[in-house]
Structure formats: structure tokens, C-alpha cells
Design an enzyme around this catalytic site. Sequence first.
Site, short mmCIF file in Angstrom:
data_model
loop_
_atom_site.label_atom_id
_atom_site.label_comp_id
_atom_site.label_asym_id
_atom_site.label_seq_id
_atom_site.Cartn_x
_atom_site.Cartn_y
_atom_site.Cartn_z
N GLY A 11 5.07 -14.93 -11.54
CA GLY A 11 4.56 -15.56 -12.75
C GLY A 11 4.04 -14.52 -13.72
O GLY A 11 4.66 -13.49 -13.97
N TYR A 16 15.40 0.77 -10.55
CA TYR A 16 14.53 0.30 -9.47
C TYR A 16 14.37 1.46 -8.48
O TYR A 16 15.25 1.69 -7.63
CB TYR A 16 15.12 -0.91 -8.76
N PHE A 71 10.58 -13.02 -11.69
CA PHE A 71 9.15 -13.30 -11.59
C PHE A 71 8.86 -14.77 -11.32
O PHE A 71 7.82 -15.30 -11.72
CB PHE A 71 8.40 -12.83 -12.84
N LEU A 74 8.13 -15.95 -8.48
CA LEU A 74 6.98 -15.94 -7.58
C LEU A 74 5.77 -15.26 -8.21
O LEU A 74 4.64 -15.65 -7.97
CB LEU A 74 7.33 -15.22 -6.26
#
Length: 298
Positions: free
Chosen positions: A225, A61, A221, A223
Amino acid sequence: MPTEEITAAAAGGWTLGDRAVRRMGFGSMRTTVDPDPDRAVRVLRRAVELGVNHIDTAAFYVSPGGTLNVGTGPARYATELIRAALAPYPEDLVIATKVGFGYDPATGLREEATPAQLRAQVEENLRRLGRDHLDVVNLRIVKRPGRDSVAEFFGALAELRDAGLIRHLGLSNVRLDHLDEAQAIAPVVCVQNSYAVDNRGDQDALLRECGARGVAYVPFFALAGARREAGAAAEHAAAVHQIARAHGATPHQVRLAWTLHQGPHVLAIPGTGDEAHLIQNVAAGALRLSAEELAALD
């Protein structure tokens, strides 16, 4: 819905191995986006102030580039931002990271899953986080049916656990047969897969099986999707909007509440680099949906 006074405790708790966590956690991927690292530090500290004690991260990340393929300026690693914000770490804080992929600015994100590469990634996480052990390490795989056994790689991580570098092990982006393989080698405390109210795929059965086995299911995911790395969904089903209005909540809060309602073993790790969104996300842990509302979302 009111937000400021709501903490992560409203979502309830779960135990990852021997570590108690609140079911509303925090995903650190998007903390790397802002060129000003001080903003990420403030968001991370605010998350802990709000009672979050489960943070998801990975050494890959990073911005610029990284999994989000965005950003400018010097490299900003989520693991290093976590260290800058929270070290010395609170005793109850659980940091879960992932291995199986590496990132190089010249070549980008790439699969790295040999035992030697996995050890190097564990050591990189330790170095960037400033820890002498990792609380939870998830083996992140690429699914290739018929040629994606996790036994060798999970076994390598189990050896690092036995050596004291890792406390608990998990899996990411896996199927039930992967969980079976891994549990034959060492305990698995969590499965982290893509799952959302409007992007469930074939995950319902695996989610239920994890609950039956006492394994946490940790959707990423939730939120976003189907938008995945592109970020939180901007469009929502009519039922999501209707339920949000009824509760004085946002559609994203309804999505998170639905996630937590899928079982007491389901943990949420919404990520953001924005403090206002963080407060709203944490508050979603207090949103209780009725059986009728859940049926409408299904």
C-alpha cells in the site's frame, strides 16, 4: 486457511499477448535482500513448483542499494537470481521486466529513457537473464503532467520488438493518455501501476478501461500500500481483519484476494524472500470474497 495444497491455478488465468499466465504471479524485487542468494533461489523454485508462471522483475532490482536501498555484501541482481534458479526456463514461464531506469552503485537509481539507454537496458536484461528475447517489457516512466509523453520511448521499444528482442510491450506508472499514446504505436498487453485496497488513488477508472480494452492491469504494492518499498503493511482496516478471521486467513491474503476480485484481467505479483509467505500469497488465489465483503472493503 489451508495453504500447502493450493497452487497458483486457483487464481485463474489470463493471456498476455500470446502467453497464458496464471493470475497469481510473483514479484522478484525482495529476493535480493537476503545476503544468502541460495534462499532466493529456493523461493523462486518453490514459486514455480506452486504453479506460478508469471514473474515480474527489473535489472535495477539489486541489493545492496537498489530500489530498496538495503543490504550488504556482493551485488545480488533479481534477474541473475531468476536465471540461477530457473534456467533452463520452463516453456510456460513468462518473465516481465521493466526499463526506463538504471542503477549505478555510485549514483543510485536514475531515469534512463533515451532510445539508446532503453536498448542498453533491454540488452542488460537479456544478458543477466540469459535469454535471447524478453517476454514482456514494461516502459516505466516518471509522471510529469504536460511533459511526459511516452511516444518516443515506447516507439523505441516497439522497434526492438520488431527486431525480435522483445515479444510483448507494457507500461508502468502511467495514466490513460499514456495508454492511448502507446496503443497508437504498438499493442500494449499490460499496465503496471501502484494499487491496493487502502491506496487506490485515481486508478479505478484506468483499471476498468484496461479491462474494456483487454489489457491486463498488474498492481504493484498490493500488499505494501502506501508503505511502498518499505514492505507489506502491518496495519489493516477493521474490515480486513474481520474478513480474515471469518475465512481463517491472514490480512495479507485478504488484500490479495481483493486485488484479484477487481476484474478477470487483474494480475497479482506479490513479492517475498520468505517461502512461508510465498505459500500464503499463492493460497490467497483460492480465497473467494462475497459481494458484501467486497463492499465492506470498499
